[in-house]
Design a protein around this motif. Structure first.
Motif, PDB file in Angstrom:
ATOM      1  N   LEU A  26       0.910  -1.174   0.069  1.00 38.24           N
ATOM      2  CA  LEU A  26      -0.084   0.088  -0.094  1.00 38.24           C
ATOM      3  C   LEU A  26       0.808   1.168  -0.139  1.00 38.24           C
ATOM      4  CD1 LEU A  26      -2.694   1.391   0.466  1.00 38.24           C
ATOM      5  CD2 LEU A  26      -2.532   1.064   2.832  1.00 38.24           C
ATOM      6  N   VAL A  28       0.310   5.669  -0.579  1.00 37.92           N
ATOM      7  CA  VAL A  28      -0.777   6.561  -0.824  1.00 37.92           C
ATOM      8  C   VAL A  28       0.072   8.090  -1.164  1.00 37.92           C
ATOM      9  CG1 VAL A  28      -2.521   8.336   0.105  1.00 37.92           C
ATOM     10  CG2 VAL A  28      -2.336   5.794   0.956  1.00 37.92           C
ATOM     11  N   VAL A  44      -3.813   6.053  -4.846  1.00 35.92           N
ATOM     12  CA  VAL A  44      -3.673   4.958  -4.021  1.00 35.92           C
ATOM     13  C   VAL A  44      -2.850   3.632  -4.811  1.00 35.92           C
ATOM     14  CG1 VAL A  44      -4.649   3.217  -2.420  1.00 35.92           C
ATOM     15  CG2 VAL A  44      -5.536   5.364  -2.549  1.00 35.92           C
ATOM     16  N   LEU A  58      -9.353   6.411   4.365  1.00 35.61           N
ATOM     17  CA  LEU A  58      -8.776   7.503   4.150  1.00 35.61           C
ATOM     18  C   LEU A  58      -9.196   8.608   4.909  1.00 35.61           C
ATOM     19  CD1 LEU A  58      -8.442   6.860   0.311  1.00 35.61           C
ATOM     20  CD2 LEU A  58      -6.640   6.519   1.961  1.00 35.61           C
ATOM     21  N   LEU A  65     -11.439  -0.319  -2.732  1.00 34.88           N
ATOM     22  CA  LEU A  65     -10.300  -0.307  -3.784  1.00 34.88           C
ATOM     23  C   LEU A  65     -10.573  -1.291  -4.764  1.00 34.88           C
ATOM     24  CD1 LEU A  65      -7.352   0.343  -1.437  1.00 34.88           C
ATOM     25  CD2 LEU A  65      -8.850   2.053  -2.518  1.00 34.88           C
ATOM     26  N   THR A  78      -1.963   2.296  -9.873  1.00 34.42           N
ATOM     27  CA  THR A  78      -3.008   2.806  -8.849  1.00 34.42           C
ATOM     28  C   THR A  78      -4.343   1.990  -8.964  1.00 34.42           C
ATOM     29  OG1 THR A  78      -3.837   4.303 -10.286  1.00 34.42           O
ATOM     30  CG2 THR A  78      -2.062   4.993  -8.842  1.00 34.42           C
ATOM     31  N   VAL A  81     -10.806   4.175  -6.548  1.00 32.08           N
ATOM     32  CA  VAL A  81     -11.304   4.476  -5.318  1.00 32.08           C
ATOM     33  C   VAL A  81     -12.700   4.776  -5.031  1.00 32.08           C
ATOM     34  CG1 VAL A  81     -11.093   5.796  -3.049  1.00 32.08           C
ATOM     35  CG2 VAL A  81      -9.013   5.425  -4.651  1.00 32.08           C
ATOM     36  N   THR A  86      -9.239   8.513  -8.303  1.00 32.31           N
ATOM     37  CA  THR A  86      -8.741   9.121  -7.253  1.00 32.31           C
ATOM     38  C   THR A  86      -9.561   9.380  -6.060  1.00 32.31           C
ATOM     39  OG1 THR A  86      -8.824  11.350  -8.141  1.00 32.31           O
ATOM     40  CG2 THR A  86      -6.761  10.128  -8.417  1.00 32.31           C
ATOM     41  N   VAL A 187      -4.291   7.355   7.181  1.00 32.68           N
ATOM     42  CA  VAL A 187      -4.701   6.053   6.392  1.00 32.68           C
ATOM     43  C   VAL A 187      -4.509   4.917   7.364  1.00 32.68           C
ATOM     44  CG1 VAL A 187      -3.714   4.771   4.513  1.00 32.68           C
ATOM     45  CG2 VAL A 187      -3.392   7.203   4.557  1.00 32.68           C
ATOM     46  N   ALA A 191       0.146   3.356   5.450  1.00 38.99           N
ATOM     47  CA  ALA A 191       0.774   2.945   4.011  1.00 38.99           C
ATOM     48  C   ALA A 191       2.299   2.881   4.200  1.00 38.99           C
ATOM     49  CB  ALA A 191       0.477   4.285   3.343  1.00 38.99           C
ATOM     50  N   TYR A 194       4.080   7.373   1.875  1.00 40.69           N
ATOM     51  CA  TYR A 194       3.104   8.558   1.909  1.00 40.69           C
ATOM     52  C   TYR A 194       3.698   9.584   1.468  1.00 40.69           C
ATOM     53  CZ  TYR A 194      -0.549  11.606   3.550  1.00 40.69           C
ATOM     54  OH  TYR A 194      -1.550  12.310   3.393  1.00 40.69           O
TER      55      TYR A 194
END
Length: 362
Positions: A26, A28, A44, A58, A65, A78, A81, A86, A187, A191, A194
């Protein structure tokens, strides 16, 4: 400016113990937009399990996802979401940070309230990275999108730059993401990587005449009825509320055109002098509820005393990032000669539709 914030990648066993099971690897990445566009855009990254979907939180909100969808902001690696490319939520309003104008030579006058950073400019078609963040007569270097902006990856910078095109003239300044009012996005699960980037968007950058002196003599018409045209100024914040074409053949008429073009802004720039045997035309698109609209003249021709201008009109597409403000796009051009009639058509040859307020300001 903060660099990439990293944390140890979580193993499968640790992920299984969280209240939300995230995707593998993961990551972000977010960009915070301020000024003319108030939006947090989050990419993501990760890999899905065999079920084809998973979830994370989030900003405290549980999101779904899945495999990525077709969208201008979708980049390789990616996930979608909640069915979108995005995750997007509003950002906090900030005070104005950038003042910028461009002249007809392609040079910039800049005042930027933050030290450092980078400033980019687009005329709605291509991007330029400015070679300074303050001063007069600043030059620029052509770039591909917003490459080099903050902590954006090349793919993100290209996608975001493309999404901001076709909105007329605007500038984008890189801010210190550590000083903006919006905190880092929470998150869950944490993650493995980030990234944060903060940008200030200035819509409706004015193009002003480089000198208050007389116009440069206009070259003679080219063969076949085509004319050489010069763009004198353009912008997105006129006082015109409806579409219109206005023609000027006197100095008073040129001044009237500039008053309409800059009517919603503080001050009108110096109006250039009209040389004899020239015609100046203003094309006004009229009021629009958001950014993303533009008008530009792409060609001029004359036959039997009739001047024909061809214009390219742009409007925001689905999912496009737009400045959330009322706009009124316009452009002013000059051509050699005097004409009994002026026609404006689009690139398909269809007449440019005018509302009330069109005509001559001779």
């Amino acid at each position: 400016m903060n660099k990439t914030l990293t944390a140890a990648l979580l193993g499968a066993g640790l992920l299984a113990g969280c209240s939300v099971n995230g995707p593998g690897t993961l990551k972000v990445h977010e960009v915070l937009l301020y000024g003319g566009t108030q939006e947090r855009i989050v990419w993501v990254y990760g890999t899905l399990g065999s079920g084809g979907q998973t979830g994370v939180k989030l900003g405290g909100q549980a999101v779904d996802l899945r495999a990525q969808v077709q969208d201008p902001l979708a980049v390789a690696g990616t996930l979608s979401v909640n069915g979108k490319a995005t995750y997007r939520v509003p950002t906090t309003v900030v005070s104005p940070k950038l003042v910028l104008t461009r002249d007809t030579r392609g040079l910039f006058d800049i005042s930027f309230s933050e030290a450092g950073g980078i400033i980019y400019y687009t005329d709605g078609r291509t991007w330029t990275r400015l070679n300074s963040t303050s001063g007069r007569g600043v030059t620029g270097t052509p770039v591909n999108g917003l490459r080099g902006a903050g902590n954006l990856t090349e793919a993100e910078a290209t996608a975001l730059g493309s999404a901001l095109l076709n909105q007329g003239t605007l500038a984008v300044a890189v801010l210190n993401e550590a000083t903006v009012p919006d905190a880092a996005l929470a998150v869950e699960p944490t993650a493995g990587e980030y990234r944060r980037t903060a940008l200030y968007v200035l819509p409706g950058v004015r193009t002003v005449t480089a000198s208050a002196g007389n116009f440069t003599p206009t070259p003679a018409p080219t063969p076949g009825g085509r004319l050489n045209l010069t763009v004198l100024a353009s912008g997105t914040n006129a006082s015109a509320t409806t579409s219109a074409v206005q023609v000027a053949t006197t100095q008073a008429g040129v001044s009237a055109l500039y008053n309409v073009a800059y009517g919603r802004q503080t001050g009108v720039p110096n109006v250039p002098n009209l040389a004899g045997g020239e015609t100046v035309v203003g094309v006004f698109l009229g009021q629009r509820s958001t950014g993303g609209y533009s008008v530009r003249v792409t060609g001029a021709s004359a036959q039997n005393g009739v001047l024909t201008l061809t214009v390219a009109l742009s409007a925001p597409g689905p999912g496009t990032i737009t400045t959330q403000a009322i706009t009124s796009p316009w452009t002013i051009v000059r051509v050699p000669g005097s004409y009994r009639e002026v026609r404006v058509v689009d690139i398909q040859g269809q007449p440019f539709e005018q509302g009330a307020g069109g005509g001559s300001v001779r």
